[in-house]
Design a protein around this motif. Structure first.
Motif, mmCIF file in Angstrom:
data_model
loop_
_atom_site.group_PDB
_atom_site.id
_atom_site.type_symbol
_atom_site.label_atom_id
_atom_site.label_comp_id
_atom_site.label_asym_id
_atom_site.label_seq_id
_atom_site.Cartn_x
_atom_site.Cartn_y
_atom_site.Cartn_z
ATOM 1 N N PRO A 248 36.697 27.686 52.763
ATOM 2 C CA PRO A 248 35.781 28.792 52.319
ATOM 3 C C PRO A 248 36.266 30.086 52.831
ATOM 4 C CG PRO A 248 35.218 27.551 54.507
ATOM 5 C CD PRO A 248 36.399 27.046 54.131
ATOM 6 N N TRP A 249 35.858 31.340 52.152
ATOM 7 C CA TRP A 249 36.162 32.689 52.445
ATOM 8 C C TRP A 249 35.076 33.561 51.874
ATOM 9 C CZ3 TRP A 249 36.495 35.669 48.029
ATOM 10 C CH2 TRP A 249 37.259 34.803 47.024
ATOM 11 N N LEU A 250 35.064 34.600 52.476
ATOM 12 C CA LEU A 250 34.118 35.645 51.828
ATOM 13 C C LEU A 250 34.925 36.923 52.167
ATOM 14 C CD1 LEU A 250 31.505 36.877 51.141
ATOM 15 C CD2 LEU A 250 30.582 36.996 53.291
ATOM 16 N N VAL A 251 35.166 37.724 51.145
ATOM 17 C CA VAL A 251 35.748 39.267 51.243
ATOM 18 C C VAL A 251 34.755 40.136 50.814
ATOM 19 C CG1 VAL A 251 37.508 40.536 50.296
ATOM 20 C CG2 VAL A 251 37.964 37.988 50.751
ATOM 21 N N VAL A 252 34.656 41.069 51.508
ATOM 22 C CA VAL A 252 33.805 42.200 51.148
ATOM 23 C C VAL A 252 34.507 43.655 51.051
ATOM 24 C CG1 VAL A 252 32.040 43.929 51.892
ATOM 25 C CG2 VAL A 252 32.023 41.755 53.006
ATOM 26 N N LEU A 253 34.502 43.976 49.819
ATOM 27 C CA LEU A 253 35.340 45.347 49.415
ATOM 28 C C LEU A 253 34.454 46.306 49.419
ATOM 29 C CD1 LEU A 253 37.280 43.838 46.297
ATOM 30 C CD2 LEU A 253 38.019 43.759 48.692
ATOM 31 N N ASP A 254 34.399 47.311 50.425
ATOM 32 C CA ASP A 254 33.554 48.354 50.506
ATOM 33 C C ASP A 254 33.997 49.345 50.059
ATOM 34 O OD1 ASP A 254 31.221 49.458 51.590
ATOM 35 O OD2 ASP A 254 32.464 50.174 53.375
ATOM 36 N N ASP A 255 33.012 50.198 49.313
ATOM 37 C CA ASP A 255 33.387 51.557 48.825
ATOM 38 C C ASP A 255 34.493 51.383 47.773
ATOM 39 O OD1 ASP A 255 32.751 54.082 48.278
ATOM 40 O OD2 ASP A 255 34.150 54.929 49.894
ATOM 41 N N ALA A 256 34.161 50.585 46.787
ATOM 42 C CA ALA A 256 35.305 50.458 45.632
ATOM 43 C C ALA A 256 34.676 51.281 44.287
ATOM 44 C CB ALA A 256 35.349 48.820 45.080
ATOM 45 N N ASP A 257 35.180 52.498 44.424
ATOM 46 C CA ASP A 257 34.625 53.714 43.563
ATOM 47 C C ASP A 257 35.599 53.910 42.264
ATOM 48 O OD1 ASP A 257 31.818 53.386 44.417
ATOM 49 O OD2 ASP A 257 32.520 55.423 45.833
ATOM 50 N N ASP A 258 36.599 53.036 42.373
ATOM 51 C CA ASP A 258 37.596 53.344 41.147
ATOM 52 C C ASP A 258 38.002 51.987 40.649
ATOM 53 O OD1 ASP A 258 39.259 53.742 39.166
ATOM 54 O OD2 ASP A 258 40.449 55.426 40.434
ATOM 55 N N PRO A 259 37.362 51.226 39.727
ATOM 56 C CA PRO A 259 37.780 49.797 39.457
ATOM 57 C C PRO A 259 39.237 49.923 39.191
ATOM 58 C CG PRO A 259 35.804 50.536 38.418
ATOM 59 C CD PRO A 259 36.324 51.917 38.946
ATOM 60 N N ALA A 260 40.050 51.072 38.844
ATOM 61 C CA ALA A 260 41.445 50.610 38.509
ATOM 62 C C ALA A 260 42.180 50.448 39.627
ATOM 63 C CB ALA A 260 41.854 51.970 37.816
ATOM 64 N N ASP A 261 41.654 50.843 40.607
ATOM 65 C CA ASP A 261 42.432 50.553 42.131
ATOM 66 C C ASP A 261 42.389 48.970 42.502
ATOM 67 O OD1 ASP A 261 42.783 53.111 42.582
ATOM 68 O OD2 ASP A 261 41.184 53.312 43.927
ATOM 69 N N LEU A 262 41.418 48.269 41.684
ATOM 70 C CA LEU A 262 41.309 46.728 41.962
ATOM 71 C C LEU A 262 42.069 45.933 40.890
ATOM 72 C CD1 LEU A 262 37.428 46.622 42.941
ATOM 73 C CD2 LEU A 262 39.405 45.810 44.363
ATOM 74 N N ASP A 263 42.878 46.833 40.036
ATOM 75 C CA ASP A 263 43.514 45.865 38.911
ATOM 76 C C ASP A 263 44.564 44.954 39.566
ATOM 77 O OD1 ASP A 263 44.172 45.125 36.556
ATOM 78 O OD2 ASP A 263 45.997 46.832 36.444
ATOM 79 N N GLY A 264 44.289 43.656 39.182
ATOM 80 C CA GLY A 264 45.226 42.466 40.077
ATOM 81 C C GLY A 264 44.924 42.343 41.190
ATOM 82 N N LEU A 265 43.954 42.751 42.006
ATOM 83 C CA LEU A 265 43.482 42.628 43.182
ATOM 84 C C LEU A 265 42.125 42.140 43.456
ATOM 85 C CD1 LEU A 265 45.238 45.758 45.007
ATOM 86 C CD2 LEU A 265 46.037 43.315 44.806
ATOM 87 N N TRP A 266 41.370 41.654 42.508
ATOM 88 C CA TRP A 266 39.943 40.963 42.733
ATOM 89 C C TRP A 266 40.076 40.019 43.293
ATOM 90 C CZ3 TRP A 266 35.608 43.466 41.467
ATOM 91 C CH2 TRP A 266 35.568 44.571 40.653
ATOM 92 N N PRO A 267 39.332 39.625 44.220
ATOM 93 C CA PRO A 267 39.398 38.401 44.773
ATOM 94 C C PRO A 267 38.708 37.132 44.276
ATOM 95 C CG PRO A 267 37.682 39.716 45.882
ATOM 96 C CD PRO A 267 38.569 40.516 44.843
ATOM 97 N N ILE A 268 39.333 36.187 43.862
ATOM 98 C CA ILE A 268 38.946 35.172 42.825
ATOM 99 C C ILE A 268 39.513 33.943 43.342
ATOM 100 C CG2 ILE A 268 38.880 34.130 40.533
ATOM 101 C CD1 ILE A 268 39.705 37.128 39.659
ATOM 102 N N GLY A 269 38.485 33.065 43.488
ATOM 103 C CA GLY A 269 38.944 31.685 44.042
ATOM 104 C C GLY A 269 37.720 30.611 43.975
ATOM 105 N N GLU A 270 37.829 29.355 43.615
ATOM 106 C CA GLU A 270 36.939 28.458 43.604
ATOM 107 C C GLU A 270 35.884 28.175 44.928
ATOM 108 O OE1 GLU A 270 34.371 25.877 41.667
ATOM 109 O OE2 GLU A 270 35.841 27.071 40.670
ATOM 110 N N HIS A 271 36.711 28.396 46.158
ATOM 111 C CA HIS A 271 35.840 28.070 47.456
ATOM 112 C C HIS A 271 35.480 29.607 47.834
ATOM 113 C CE1 HIS A 271 36.825 23.851 46.754
ATOM 114 N NE2 HIS A 271 37.926 24.178 46.517
ATOM 115 N N GLY A 272 35.476 30.438 47.302
ATOM 116 C CA GLY A 272 34.841 31.801 48.011
ATOM 117 C C GLY A 272 34.071 32.710 47.256
#
Length: 886
Positions: A248-272
């Protein structure tokens, strides 16, 4: 983040939901809205009434949430029992309390990470912000976050809202609540691509070190994917690990105000799960498995609670005793319940020793700069920006989403208008677009860019911006730019007000004009008075706020005389507007004298054909009408109508006003059929030219209803007024002066059409609304109260009606004077109820005295004088016949 592991874990909540659903089925024909309203009206044993929201009710019954307080359940149960003809017993309420408590305790259980099949260690990486010194739990938002983290269909919780609204504090609280079940807990700054990569790399280094795995062989990385040689690689390895790990995991991305910065870096997974805090609320951050939780301002009680607790920490502040709650509530309201502002203000008060009252005075002084009232030297809890600067980064982001320069210029324009309810079309007028430097499509794109960054809220019809953000933006405008900005805003308002289709809500335009006047009123006199200032008194009189109009015009007249001189066009016109207000407030004689003098000035300075001269002439001619001489007004209005039609055209507003008053004077002089025909022709013409839903058309329809009734068809009058009321409600809303008047007149003609009980009920509601909207002594309200008393006497109790009229008579005479037509009308109605109650001789004597005063004031050709004379004659004949009958 806990998942419901089995049926036993969810049993309390399921049992409570099932009981609620069974209760709800007892009233299948009652909507959730009606049931919620009934529950909100239930008086609990404590005497309190608790608000129940229909949307929340649906969530409770469908099992999506549990009420926070048992009082809501109690009110709901009692409402259902009452509607079903019973009453909730103590024993049944005890059972409900037990069901609710068990479900509530399960609901409040902290969200946990999904449990792995075998116990795992817990790894925490990153540093959430420290708790605020006086942390607010904000239970409804916390509950919404936890509900989302528990939902199997949700993989990401998106906390959106303006900067400084408390998103990070809420995310940090959820982060801490979720811990305890093992797994990875990571807090990552997402304010830039680089900070995101650095945070991910740090997390990967901790994960690859084996903290979550079985002991590794000495000398090599515990994770089979390896350590990675740079931050880009380490971030990629973390993203891949999150997708495949069974832990299990929990990731908090704080102050993500430019979605382009997250391109390819979105935290995705079945158990988190992930929590993202952002100002953004556009398509780039809205994902299929995300749930949006909107974070706004504190509520009033939350604001006061925060300030009280925060200031009580200062030993010097009243020896630990904070200021009174009323004082704190005033400060909170002045700050717009903005969490960042409340935090910085509290820090400033503690650091400087300034009292709340003194700080309020500074805050109310527009000459003070926000940078001084919210300085970096008194920082907010866990926030590295100030109120004065927090919007600037978002503005820079928004600028990149629209045509260069348009977002900033639009932001500055909105900063001069009302904080809420600004019509979108006001910002798309020609004047506004000229200032923004954009066509309609480009201006809309700039508006959406500002919305996407939460600098304002745009809901396709209206725009809102927090008042403190508005002030901060205004303070950033260079002094040399401010006059042009102020004039552009005023030009846009005047253009929107004058739009021929009348499609924009005038009340919203007025709110923005007030805001503009407060913010930069001095600049509206540069190069002469801006024409939009004429709208102030005009609007206030149109909605029945005549005393406020007079006071506002007093100030404008003084400024005009000082800046422009007494013989300037604007000085003369504003003085005429003020005279009009004086007349409507009950002194038409003084108004007539002032308007006669001002008409002479206008004809000398502007000429007899000038629209301002004709406007003054029209209102001068109206004052005899108010004094009870409609024939004299008619004689003045007919040539004025011909003059206005020749000079201004048949479709000009002043020409149409003159036509309206010609028809009205014909009716009040005794020609009801002529008035009916005149208003019929005018209504038909307006419907053709401007459409059946135009404000002028439906207002004329309201006039027409009266004269249809006066001409003898009460039933058709009722039908016409029903159409007029529907149209006025759609155009102006239920509490606009014109709508209130039409509702009152609909009740009046219902009574004359043989529905006295319905008339009394309608009069009662309309009178309450008028008192709320206009005040108890407003002329319109007094008319409503008079007719309510009269029809109460007609429908039910003549004595009660007479008593109410006698009480009102004193107030009416205080407002209008003893000889005013309205005061005479009240006395006439009192005599009529007296006659109905059986005191014929007393009624005859009273009406004889009233008729003598009417003839002295109104002349014999006035409609009401003729009506009273006919009534007295019929009473005299009836009493004579009764006296001579055998």
């Amino acid at each position: 983040m806990a998942e419901r592991s089995n049926d036993q874990d969810s049993a309390p909540r399921v049992a409570f939901t099932a009981a609620l659903a069974q209760l709800r089925r007892r009233l299948p024909d009652v909507s959730d809205e009606v049931l919620a309203r009934r529950a909100s009206g239930i008086a609990l044993p404590s005497g309190r009434r608790i608000a129940v929201n229909a949307r929340r009710l649906g969530e409770w019954i469908n099992g999506r949430s549990v009420p926070r307080d048992f009082e809501q359940v109690h009110a709901l149960v009692q409402a259902v029992e009452t509607a079903a003809g019973g009453s909730a017993t103590g024993q049944s309420l005890q059972r409900w309390r037990q069901l609710w408590r068990a479900a509530h305790e399960q609901q409040r259980a902290p969200a946990r990470t999904p449990q792995a099949t075998t116990p795992v260690a817990e790894l925490v990486v990153g540093r959430p912000p420290s708790d605020a010194a006086s942390l607010r739990e904000r239970p409804e938002l916390a509950e919404a976050i936890d509900d989302a983290l528990r939902d199997d269909a949700v993989r990401q919780v998106l906390l959106t809202g303006p900067g400084g609204s408390g998103k990070s504090q809420l995310a940090a609280a959820a982060f801490h609540r979720a811990r305890g079940g093992g797994g990875l807990f990571a807090w990552v700054s997402a304010s830039s691509r680089q900070s995101l990569l650095a945070g991910y790399a740090r997390v990967w280094r901790a994960v690859s070190g084996g903290a979550l795995d079985r002991p590794a062989t000495a000398g090599r990385a515990a994770h089979p994917d390896g350590y990675g040689h740079d931050e880009e690689t380490q971030a990629d390895l973390l993203v891949a690990w999150l997708r495949t790990t069974p832990q299990p995991w929990l990731v908090v991305l704080d102050d993500a105000d430019d979605p382009a910065d997250l391109d390819g870096l979105w935290p995705i997974g079945e158990h988190g799960r992930s929590i993202v805090t952002t100002r953004r609320r556009d398509a780039m951050v809205l994902r299929p498995t995300a749930r949006v939780v909107r974070v706004g301002m504190f509520t009033g009680p939350e604001s006061v609670d925060y300030l009280r607790n925060r200031l009580s920490l200062d030993p010097a502040a009243g020896h630990g005793e904070p200021p009174p709650d009323a004082e704190l509530a005033g400060l909170a309201a002045a700050l717009g319940h903005f969490p960042l502002a409340l935090s910085q203000a509290a820090a400033f008060l503690i650091d400087t020793g300034t009292g709340v009252a003194a700080y309020r005075r500074l805050l109310d002084d527009e000459r003070e700069r926000l940078a001084d009232l919210f300085p970096p030297s008194s920082p907010a809890d866990g926030h590295d920006r100030t109120v004065a600067s927090t919007w600037q980064l978002a503005a820079q982001r928004a600028a990149a989403l629209a045509k260069p320069g348009t977002a900033q210029r639009l932001l500055e324009l909105v900063a001069l208008l009302a904080p809420v309810g600004v019509p979108q079309e006001l910002l798309l007028t020609g004047a506004a677009r000229a200032r923004i430097g954009a066509d309609r499509r480009e201006a809309l794109a700039a508006l959406r860019a500002l919305h996407r960054l939460s600098l304002l809220t745009h809901d396709s019809a209206t725009v809102a911006m927090h008042a403190l953000v508005q002030r901060a933006v205004r303070e950033s405008v260079p002094d040399a730019e401010l006059p042009g900005l102020a004039r552009a805003a005023a030009d846009a308002l005047d253009e929107a007000w004058a739009a021929p289709d009348g499609g924009l809500p005038v009340a919203a335009l007025y709110d923005s004009l007030l805001a503009l006047h407060r913010a930069v009123g001095e600049l509206l006199w540069h190069g002469g008075m801006h024409p939009v200032l004429r709208r102030l008194g005009e609007h206030l009189m149109a909605v029945g706020r005549t005393a406020a109009a007079r006071d506002a015009l007093d100030d404008l007249v003084r400024q005009a005389h000082t800046r422009l001189g007494g013989e300037h066009r604007d000085s003369v016109f504003l003085a005429a507007q003020r005279a009009q207000a004086v007349g409507e407030l009950g002194d038409p004689a003084a108004a007539h004298a002032d308007l006669t003098r001002l008409r002479a000035d206008a004809e000398r300075l502007l000429g007899p054909d000038d629209p301002d001269t004709l406007w003054i002439r029209l209102h001068q001619a109206l004052q005899p009408f108010e004094l009870g001489a409609p024939a004299a007004t008619y004689d003045e209005m007919v040539p004025l109508l011909a003059h206005a039609s020749a000079v201004l055209g048949d479709d000009h507003a002043l020409t149409l006003q003159a036509r309206r008053y010609v028809a009205l004077c014909r009716g009040m002089s005794g020609d009801a059929a002529g008035a009916r025909d005149g208003f019929t022709a005018l209504a038909d013409e307006l419907a053709r030219r401007r459409g059946p839903a135009h404000p002028d058309t439906v207002s004329t329809l309201s006039d027409l209803g009266r004269w249809i009734g006066e001409a003898g068809d009460a039933e058709l009058a009722v039908q016409t007024y029903q159409r007029a009321v529907e149209g006025l409600v759609a155009v102006h809303g239920p509490l606009h002066h014109d709508t209130l008047t039409a509702r009152h007149n609909l009740a009046y003609w219902r009574g004359l059409a043989g529905q006295p009980a319905a008339a009394v009920a309608d009069f009662g509601v309309a009178t309450q609304d008028a008192e709320r909207a206009l005040g108890p002594r407003h002329p319109t309200t007094l008319t409503f109260r008079t007719n309510l008393a009269y029809w109460t006497g007609l429908a039910d109790d003549p004595a009660a009606g007479m008593a109410a009229l006698a009480e009102l008579q004193a107030v009416v005479e205080q407002v209008f004077g003893h000889a005013h037509p309205r005061a005479l009308r009240t006395r006439q109605l009192h005599a009529q109820l007296r006659h109905r109650g059986g005191d014929v001789a007393g009624a005859v004597g009273e009406l004889t005295a009233v008729l003598a005063d009417m003839r002295a004031v109104q002349s014999d050709d006035h409609l009401r004088t003729g009506e009273a004379a006919q009534l007295l004659a019929s009473w005299t004949v009836t009493s004579h016949d009764a006296a001579t009958s055998p």
